[in-house]
Design an enzyme around this catalytic site. Structure first.
Site, PDB file in Angstrom:
ATOM      1  CD  GLU A  50      -2.846   1.237   2.370  1.00  0.00           C
ATOM      2  OE1 GLU A  50      -2.757   0.392   3.283  1.00  0.00           O
ATOM      3  OE2 GLU A  50      -3.782   2.051   2.264  1.00  0.00           O
ATOM      4  CB  CYS A 264      -7.433   2.802   4.349  1.00  0.00           C
ATOM      5  SG  CYS A 264      -7.924   1.938   5.832  1.00  0.00           S
ATOM      6  CG  ASN A 391      -8.973  -2.476   2.949  1.00  0.00           C
ATOM      7  OD1 ASN A 391      -8.276  -3.468   3.180  1.00  0.00           O
ATOM      8  ND2 ASN A 391      -8.870  -1.367   3.661  1.00  0.00           N
ATOM      9  CD  GLU A 392      -8.831  -2.626   7.797  1.00  0.00           C
ATOM     10  OE1 GLU A 392      -9.058  -1.455   8.148  1.00  0.00           O
ATOM     11  OE2 GLU A 392      -7.828  -3.259   8.153  1.00  0.00           O
TER      12      GLU A 392
HETATM   13  O1  AHR Z   1      -1.913  -1.394   6.794  1.00  0.00           O
HETATM   14  C1  AHR Z   1      -2.294  -0.123   7.171  1.00  0.00           C
HETATM   15  C2  AHR Z   1      -3.801   0.043   7.211  1.00  0.00           C
HETATM   16  O2  AHR Z   1      -4.342  -0.785   8.177  1.00  0.00           O
HETATM   17  C3  AHR Z   1      -4.534  -0.347   5.965  1.00  0.00           C
HETATM   18  O3  AHR Z   1      -4.592   0.682   5.048  1.00  0.00           O
HETATM   19  C4  AHR Z   1      -5.888  -0.684   6.446  1.00  0.00           C
HETATM   20  O4  AHR Z   1      -6.524  -1.632   5.624  1.00  0.00           O
HETATM   21  C5  AHR Z   1      -5.669  -1.147   7.849  1.00  0.00           C
HETATM   22  O5  AHR Z   1      -6.512  -0.553   8.730  1.00  0.00           O
END
Ligand code: AHR
Length: 666
Positions: A50, A264, A391-392
């Site tokens: 990321e 995120c 994602n989450e």
């Molecule tokens: O890995 C860092 C963050 O942690 C990511 O962006 C998110 O998916 C998680 O909350």
């Protein structure tokens, strides 16, 4: 000498060699080595990428210029503007200016460009300089690829392009902070249309704090955009490529897959900030840039093509994640919108965008999106097999509706693709339960679990997956890390992760992929700690102790899990036993998270033609140890040889991961 007393002597010797005293009562680690075992997913060990902590821009993406296309803005950071990281310096009494215009851009997705104007008196000219990300580090004798777009402005009437003003000289240099020229070339800017100009620089000496200088010396104006400088030696020599040292450090993990672009970052800060894959392919000057959710600028230069290419280059499967049609529930965009969904009437075109991604990756070069891939130099498909959706996300009706629409469309059109759903940010709780409920209702093939927890949590939950229902969705443990006190990257944390990995190997029929997160952090520019690998802009790459654990598991993976037992439950002891069918080797992993060595009797039942010795790889130290590069104190695994038989003693040193690799006898 009886067997027991021989073992006692051996254990004492092992304990001595480990510099610790073993418990006197050995625990038997019994492995059914003659058993064919149960399958371990071939994709278990992978990486999560990321762009946070400048992992991408200013990190893995090898571009050395910061704000190359003058798109930085105050909405990203209050102190920024379109000319951030650029400085204007008039030389020798010159008069001139540097401004930003939008009147005649290179591409609508790249609306701003800079103008560099020299007025009378021209003196020695005016220069604009860029210091990159904390300085541009160049190495003596190394080559650097310069590329930029330029065209003339007509001085005084620049909005009316007029022919016949002749050429305008532009000197481009690499300079030291003191102004010493490290490399130089000269262009004549002749055109009224944007032209791409290139040159190769060879640095005359090493300089960690160089700057790129564009010097206009004659009265007139030059428009400039997409001013780019790359080291020529990118990973595998790819143009618009990756930092070779960082990419190699990732490749050295032997990851079976790479997940991208986040995190995120995927669902974004507000609907307009969602990561849209189509914005990140095609010529870099035409990619749509945007604010990075982590508070900096995202050029999109490291985009979907580059991710797919990198995955292929390192033999990893690509695992892209697309937004599930909702933005992040923590969005602070426009005063805190929270989770929002794309309007339902736009979902059809959004779903098409997701389907187009599959065509981009896998379609023939004659298809619409396959042709875009082919135009970028990759006519062959990228063999996409997995696709993450969401994602989450907070599991709400808003989410569910959109997820289901996307999922059903992909399933119908591309049954060959394994869709990965999401079950929230934690190992349990409401989003987790609701996410799993949807997974069960829709029979989603795989779900993405995340947890960042204490080392103790990992030790306490080694049996988490033993009881997972194998008839339901499989699990991708997409983000995990042990967070020790002050988020330090200690051996204590790394061993907790190692212990967890032994439990994943045991359950790799249900946990089919796992990736530590996050992967990269640029020193001094981190949003999040800990990360697996730290780096700086000056060729420094600093893998953590957790990296060593990931690497050991990546290099000593197996495809069959051999049934095994421990004769007694022991605090902070975790083991696994696998076979690698390709080599025929048996690999035992033993994690001792305690402060005392642990005496073990290793019993290999049913093993025939065992060799008399095995490789022993040990990573050990004190629980608080970190890889301290400043002090040169690093924890690295040490390889020796150990004598083995169908029943042998081993004392697992205090605070250690031991790997016993029993090579098949030839
Ligand atoms: O890995 C860092 C963050 O942690 C990511 O962006 C998110 O998916 C998680 O909350």
């Amino acid at each position: 000498m009886t067997r027991v007393s021989r073992f006692g002597l051996f254990a004492a010797l092992c304990a001595f060699s480990a510099g610790a005293t073993a418990d006197t009562d050995p625990i038997t680690f019994r492995v059914d080595a003659g058993n064919s075992g149960k399958p371990i997913s071939p994709d278990l060990m992978g990486v999560f990428f990321e762009d946070l902590n400048h992992a991408g821009d200013g990190g893995l993406y090898a571009e050395l210029i910061q704000n190359r296309s003058f798109e930085f803005r105050a909405t990203e950071q209050p102190t920024w503007n379109n000319l951030s990281f650029w400085t204007l310096t008039p030389l020798g009494g010159a008069k001139g200016n540097m401004q930003v215009e939008q009147a005649w851009p290179l591409h609508p997705n790249n609306p701003n460009y800079a103008t560099l104007e020299v007025m009378e008196p021209a003196g020695a000219g005016v220069k604009m300089s860029n210091t990159g990300f904390q300085g541009i580090s160049v190495q003596a004798g190394e080559k650097y690829q310069l590329a930029f777009f330029a065209r003339q402005l007509y001085f005084g009437k620049r909005w009316v392009p007029q022919p016949g003003v002749g050429t305008l000289p532009l000197v481009v240099r690499l300079e030291s902070p003191a102004g010493e020229v490290l490399a130089e070339t000269k262009f004549d800017i002749a055109d009224r249309e944007w032209q791409r100009l290139t040159a190769t620089f060879t640095a005359s000496r090493s300089e960690p704090q160089a700057r790129l200088v564009l010097l206009a010396t004659a009265p007139g104006g030059i428009a400039l955009d997409e001013v780019s400088l790359f080291p020529q030696k990118t990973f595998r020599g790819r143009p618009n490529g990756l930092r070779a040292d960082l990419a190699q450090t990732i490749a050295d993990l032997k990851p079976r897959f790479i997940r991208f672009p986040g995190g995120c970052l995927v669902h974004g800060n507000g609907l307009g900030n969602m990561y849209r894959w189509q914005d990140t392919v095609g010529p870099i000057e035409q990619r749509r840039q945007q604010a990075n959710l982590w508070g900096y600028h995202q050029t999109g230069g490291l985009g979907y093509f580059e991710f797919f290419q990198f995955a292929e280059d390192i033999g990893a499967k690509p695992v892209p994640v697309v937004p599930a049609g909702v933005c992040c529930q923590n969005s602070d965009h426009q005063g805190g919108t929270g989770q929002r969904g794309l309007p339902l009437e736009t979902m059809e075109s959004y779903i098409q965008e997701v389907l187009d991604l599959i065509e981009y990756a896998n379609g023939p070069a004659t298809s619409k999106w396959g042709a875009v891939r082919a135009a970028a130099g990759h006519p062959q498909p990228f063999n996409l097999k997995y696709l993450g959706v969401g994602n989450e996300d907070h599991i709400t009706f808003l989410f569910k509706k959109r997820f289901e629409m996307i999922y059903e469309a992909v399933k119908a059109r591309h049954p060959e693709i394994t869709v990965i759903g999401t079950v929230g940010p934690f190992h349990s709780g409401d989003d987790f339960d609701q996410g799993w409920k949807i997974a069960n209702e829709l029979s989603i093939p795989m779900v993405d679990e995340h947890y960042y927890v204490s080392p103790q949590w990992f030790w306490d939950n080694l049996k988490r997956y033993d009881t997972y229902d194998r008839s339901k969705s499989t699990v991708y443990l997409g983000e995990y890390a042990a967070h020790d006190e002050n988020r330090r990257t200690t051996l204590r944390a790394a061993l907790a992760e190692a212990a967890h990995l032994t439990s994943l190997e045991r359950n790799a029929d249900v946990v089919v992929m796992a990736s530590y997160a996050p992967l990269l952090g640029r020193e001094g520019m981190t949003n999040w700690n800990p990360n697996l690998i730290y780096f700086n802009g000056n060729g420094g790459v600093f893998p953590t102790v957790s990296y060593e654990v990931q690497k050991l598991f990546g290099h000593h993976a197996g495809d069959r899990y051999l049934p095994s037992t421990l004769s007694a439950d022991s605090q902070r002891l975790a083991v696994s036993s696998v076979r690698d069918s390709a080599s025929g080797d048996i690999v035992l992993k033993l994690v001792n998270g305690g402060d005392e060595a642990k005496a073990l009797r290793i019993q290999l039942d049913g093993a025939n033609r065992l060799p008399g010795k095995a490789d022993l790889i040990v990573l050990s130290g004190k629980p608080d140890d970190v890889n301290d590069y400043g002090a040169g104190r690093l924890l690295k695994p040490k390889t020796t040889t150990i004598g083995i038989s169908s029943s042998f003693a081993y004392a697992a040193p205090a605070n250690s991961l031991s790997i016993v690799r029993i090579k098949k006898r030839k």
